[in-house]
Motif scaffolding. Structure first.
Motif, mmCIF file in Angstrom:
data_model
loop_
_atom_site.group_PDB
_atom_site.id
_atom_site.type_symbol
_atom_site.label_atom_id
_atom_site.label_comp_id
_atom_site.label_asym_id
_atom_site.label_seq_id
_atom_site.Cartn_x
_atom_site.Cartn_y
_atom_site.Cartn_z
ATOM 1 N N ARG A 4 -2.226 14.545 -2.846
ATOM 2 C CA ARG A 4 -2.376 13.746 -4.058
ATOM 3 C C ARG A 4 -1.792 12.344 -3.859
ATOM 4 O O ARG A 4 -2.382 11.353 -4.269
ATOM 5 C CB ARG A 4 -1.682 14.442 -5.219
ATOM 6 C CG ARG A 4 -1.788 13.665 -6.493
ATOM 7 C CD ARG A 4 -1.126 14.351 -7.641
ATOM 8 N NE ARG A 4 -1.121 13.469 -8.790
ATOM 9 C CZ ARG A 4 -0.781 13.826 -9.984
ATOM 10 N NH1 ARG A 4 -0.396 15.065 -10.200
ATOM 11 N NH2 ARG A 4 -0.796 12.970 -10.977
ATOM 12 N N THR A 5 -0.648 12.258 -3.189
ATOM 13 C CA THR A 5 -0.034 10.964 -2.910
ATOM 14 C C THR A 5 -0.929 10.128 -2.005
ATOM 15 O O THR A 5 -1.093 8.922 -2.220
ATOM 16 C CB THR A 5 1.343 11.165 -2.263
ATOM 17 O OG1 THR A 5 2.136 11.998 -3.096
ATOM 18 C CG2 THR A 5 2.039 9.845 -2.062
ATOM 19 N N PHE A 6 -1.521 10.766 -1.001
ATOM 20 C CA PHE A 6 -2.426 10.061 -0.100
ATOM 21 C C PHE A 6 -3.637 9.518 -0.846
ATOM 22 O O PHE A 6 -4.047 8.368 -0.641
ATOM 23 C CB PHE A 6 -2.874 10.995 1.034
ATOM 24 C CG PHE A 6 -3.839 10.364 1.976
ATOM 25 C CD1 PHE A 6 -3.421 9.408 2.886
ATOM 26 C CD2 PHE A 6 -5.180 10.703 1.937
ATOM 27 C CE1 PHE A 6 -4.322 8.807 3.751
ATOM 28 C CE2 PHE A 6 -6.086 10.116 2.795
ATOM 29 C CZ PHE A 6 -5.655 9.163 3.706
ATOM 30 N N VAL A 7 -4.216 10.320 -1.731
ATOM 31 C CA VAL A 7 -5.381 9.881 -2.511
ATOM 32 C C VAL A 7 -4.999 8.720 -3.429
ATOM 33 O O VAL A 7 -5.755 7.755 -3.573
ATOM 34 C CB VAL A 7 -5.970 11.069 -3.310
ATOM 35 C CG1 VAL A 7 -7.016 10.590 -4.303
ATOM 36 C CG2 VAL A 7 -6.565 12.097 -2.369
ATOM 37 N N GLU A 8 -3.808 8.799 -4.033
ATOM 38 C CA GLU A 8 -3.359 7.702 -4.895
ATOM 39 C C GLU A 8 -3.215 6.405 -4.101
ATOM 40 O O GLU A 8 -3.619 5.341 -4.564
ATOM 41 C CB GLU A 8 -2.027 8.060 -5.555
ATOM 42 C CG GLU A 8 -2.153 9.095 -6.634
ATOM 43 C CD GLU A 8 -0.813 9.525 -7.186
ATOM 44 O OE1 GLU A 8 0.230 9.100 -6.636
ATOM 45 O OE2 GLU A 8 -0.801 10.286 -8.159
ATOM 46 N N ILE A 9 -2.662 6.500 -2.911
ATOM 47 C CA ILE A 9 -2.482 5.301 -2.086
ATOM 48 C C ILE A 9 -3.834 4.730 -1.664
ATOM 49 O O ILE A 9 -4.029 3.513 -1.660
ATOM 50 C CB ILE A 9 -1.597 5.621 -0.864
ATOM 51 C CG1 ILE A 9 -0.163 5.883 -1.323
ATOM 52 C CG2 ILE A 9 -1.619 4.482 0.148
ATOM 53 C CD1 ILE A 9 0.759 6.378 -0.243
ATOM 54 N N VAL A 10 -4.775 5.604 -1.326
ATOM 55 C CA VAL A 10 -6.107 5.144 -0.911
ATOM 56 C C VAL A 10 -6.816 4.447 -2.069
ATOM 57 O O VAL A 10 -7.571 3.493 -1.863
ATOM 58 C CB VAL A 10 -6.938 6.336 -0.371
ATOM 59 C CG1 VAL A 10 -8.402 5.987 -0.246
ATOM 60 C CG2 VAL A 10 -6.383 6.798 0.956
ATOM 61 N N ILE A 11 -6.569 4.886 -3.291
ATOM 62 C CA ILE A 11 -7.191 4.246 -4.454
ATOM 63 C C ILE A 11 -6.457 2.962 -4.819
ATOM 64 O O ILE A 11 -7.066 1.955 -5.188
ATOM 65 C CB ILE A 11 -7.226 5.225 -5.644
ATOM 66 C CG1 ILE A 11 -8.197 6.363 -5.345
ATOM 67 C CG2 ILE A 11 -7.629 4.515 -6.928
ATOM 68 C CD1 ILE A 11 -8.163 7.493 -6.331
ATOM 69 N N ILE A 12 -5.131 2.957 -4.698
ATOM 70 C CA ILE A 12 -4.329 1.827 -5.143
ATOM 71 C C ILE A 12 -4.476 0.606 -4.230
ATOM 72 O O ILE A 12 -4.496 -0.529 -4.707
ATOM 73 C CB ILE A 12 -2.848 2.252 -5.276
ATOM 74 C CG1 ILE A 12 -2.691 3.124 -6.509
ATOM 75 C CG2 ILE A 12 -1.924 1.061 -5.333
ATOM 76 C CD1 ILE A 12 -1.328 3.738 -6.636
ATOM 77 N N LEU A 13 -4.582 0.808 -2.936
ATOM 78 C CA LEU A 13 -4.645 -0.336 -2.010
ATOM 79 C C LEU A 13 -5.833 -1.269 -2.267
ATOM 80 O O LEU A 13 -5.638 -2.492 -2.337
ATOM 81 C CB LEU A 13 -4.621 0.146 -0.571
ATOM 82 C CG LEU A 13 -3.243 0.601 -0.079
ATOM 83 C CD1 LEU A 13 -3.336 1.124 1.339
ATOM 84 C CD2 LEU A 13 -2.240 -0.511 -0.173
ATOM 85 N N PRO A 14 -7.066 -0.763 -2.439
ATOM 86 C CA PRO A 14 -8.159 -1.703 -2.772
ATOM 87 C C PRO A 14 -7.964 -2.370 -4.137
ATOM 88 O O PRO A 14 -8.315 -3.535 -4.314
ATOM 89 C CB PRO A 14 -9.415 -0.832 -2.775
ATOM 90 C CG PRO A 14 -9.062 0.363 -1.999
ATOM 91 C CD PRO A 14 -7.601 0.570 -2.149
#
Length: 95
Positions: A4-14
């Motif tokens: 879940r943390t990885f998915v959040e980071i992948v969404i937040i960076l763009p």
């Protein structure tokens, strides 16, 4: 939890890159357009930054803090005076 943390980071960076582009566009405007754009975008960034603090996950909270910093910077640039020939602390008699 890690996924879940990885998915959040992948969404937040763009989203962070997009917000920086909006920030850069507003700051590089000239005159009254700069004031208007900086004030409006600063309020939007502050609102989203404060709203993101509700989720209480580490990546989203850091994203919210970064948005709040962008918002403070934009609001301060939007409040900057356009004509700086007259100093604020001078009396009318001195001019």
């Amino acid at each position: 939890v890690v996924m879940r943390t990885f998915v959040e980071i992948v969404i937040i960076l763009p989203l962070l890159v997009l917000c920086y582009q909006f920030y850069f566009f507003s700051v590089n405007s000239k005159g009254i357009e700069r004031q208007d754009r900086c004030q409006k975008l600063g309020i939007v960034f502050m609102t989203f930054g404060i709203m993101s603090l509700v989720f209480k996950t580490v990546p989203i909270v850091f994203f919210g803090l970064i948005l709040m910093m962008f918002g403070f910077s934009l609001i301060s640039r939007g409040l900057d005076r356009l004509d700086k020939e007259i100093m604020i602390d001078q009396l009318q008699d001195e001019i």
